[in-house]
Scaffold this motif. Sequence first.
Motif, PDB file in Angstrom:
ATOM      1  N   LEU A 122       1.807   6.991  -7.036  1.00 23.01           N
ATOM      2  CA  LEU A 122       0.745   7.879  -7.242  1.00 23.01           C
ATOM      3  C   LEU A 122       1.239   9.704  -6.710  1.00 23.01           C
ATOM      4  O   LEU A 122       0.706  10.318  -7.788  1.00 23.01           O
ATOM      5  CB  LEU A 122      -0.400   7.952  -6.307  1.00 23.01           C
ATOM      6  CG  LEU A 122      -1.370   6.864  -6.927  1.00 23.01           C
ATOM      7  CD1 LEU A 122      -2.607   6.312  -5.944  1.00 23.01           C
ATOM      8  CD2 LEU A 122      -1.798   7.022  -8.129  1.00 23.01           C
ATOM      9  N   ALA A 123       2.206   9.172  -5.490  1.00 25.15           N
ATOM     10  CA  ALA A 123       3.005  10.848  -5.470  1.00 25.15           C
ATOM     11  C   ALA A 123       3.984  11.213  -6.891  1.00 25.15           C
ATOM     12  O   ALA A 123       3.646  12.280  -7.196  1.00 25.15           O
ATOM     13  CB  ALA A 123       3.039  10.838  -3.796  1.00 25.15           C
ATOM     14  N   TRP A 164       1.283   4.399  -3.108  1.00 18.52           N
ATOM     15  CA  TRP A 164       0.658   5.812  -2.556  1.00 18.52           C
ATOM     16  C   TRP A 164       2.005   6.579  -3.013  1.00 18.52           C
ATOM     17  O   TRP A 164       2.183   7.680  -3.497  1.00 18.52           O
ATOM     18  CB  TRP A 164       0.992   6.164  -0.909  1.00 18.52           C
ATOM     19  CG  TRP A 164      -0.659   5.991  -0.212  1.00 18.52           C
ATOM     20  CD1 TRP A 164      -0.782   4.882   0.347  1.00 18.52           C
ATOM     21  CD2 TRP A 164      -1.810   6.514  -0.813  1.00 18.52           C
ATOM     22  NE1 TRP A 164      -2.410   5.085   0.901  1.00 18.52           N
ATOM     23  CE2 TRP A 164      -2.348   5.650   0.336  1.00 18.52           C
ATOM     24  CE3 TRP A 164      -2.194   7.723  -1.486  1.00 18.52           C
ATOM     25  CZ2 TRP A 164      -3.867   6.397  -0.027  1.00 18.52           C
ATOM     26  CZ3 TRP A 164      -3.437   8.360  -1.262  1.00 18.52           C
ATOM     27  CH2 TRP A 164      -4.579   7.444  -0.936  1.00 18.52           C
ATOM     28  N   LEU A 204       0.428  -1.059   0.221  1.00 19.08           N
ATOM     29  CA  LEU A 204       0.019  -0.003  -0.108  1.00 19.08           C
ATOM     30  C   LEU A 204       0.565   1.378   0.031  1.00 19.08           C
ATOM     31  O   LEU A 204       0.654   2.199  -0.425  1.00 19.08           O
ATOM     32  CB  LEU A 204      -0.966   0.296   1.015  1.00 19.08           C
ATOM     33  CG  LEU A 204      -1.911   1.564   1.884  1.00 19.08           C
ATOM     34  CD1 LEU A 204      -2.784   0.987  -0.346  1.00 19.08           C
ATOM     35  CD2 LEU A 204      -2.595   0.911   3.195  1.00 19.08           C
ATOM     36  N   GLN A 205       1.839   1.493   0.605  1.00 24.04           N
ATOM     37  CA  GLN A 205       2.761   2.299   0.749  1.00 24.04           C
ATOM     38  C   GLN A 205       3.917   2.226  -0.614  1.00 24.04           C
ATOM     39  O   GLN A 205       3.501   3.821  -1.172  1.00 24.04           O
ATOM     40  CB  GLN A 205       3.762   1.897   1.554  1.00 24.04           C
ATOM     41  CG  GLN A 205       3.702   2.138   3.318  1.00 24.04           C
ATOM     42  CD  GLN A 205       4.676   2.237   4.095  1.00 24.04           C
ATOM     43  OE1 GLN A 205       5.599   1.525   3.663  1.00 24.04           O
ATOM     44  NE2 GLN A 205       4.337   2.527   5.548  1.00 24.04           N
TER      45      GLN A 205
END
Length: 182
Positions: A9-10, A6, A2-3
Amino acid sequence: MLQALWIVLALIALAAAGLVAYWMVTQFSQTMEGHKTTPHQGVVKHDWLPTGRIDFATRLDAATDENKERQNEFKLLVEERRIVESIAGNENLEIQWRLATLTEAKAVVTQYHKYLSENSLIKTIPDLSASPLSSMTPQSNSSAQQQVSIVPSPDGESGILAHSAERRETASKGKAPLAQRP
């Protein structure tokens, strides 16, 4: 896991923001360049008119003290002016110097020659069509010593020295010099 999602996406959002910023900077710089190249618009009240002032231009290194007597290329410049009314209603005087046309250069030269002839400043060259024998008439002793011709002397001495010595002798006796004898 999950990290990692993220982080990806960043990074995508950061790349998109970078592209948008690049596009905005290029658009802004093009707009600013367009403002620099277009002059301030106004209404031309009087178009370019010559003022009658002229000047000469040359290369910068030709104007130094040691080059004053050297021949160089000069260009005739003509001053012009025009009046433009700005958007605010103010009248602005614009002045420019430009290279002269052939017609303007001829007019300057014609006026210069007219000035020289009216003020008797033209120096004439002596008539070169006069016969060379007319300048060889007997003259005074001092001027006869200055005339030198290259003619071989009959006694075998150097032609110049013997001939100028003979001129001095004949001038003092009143005889015609060797070059004028038949």
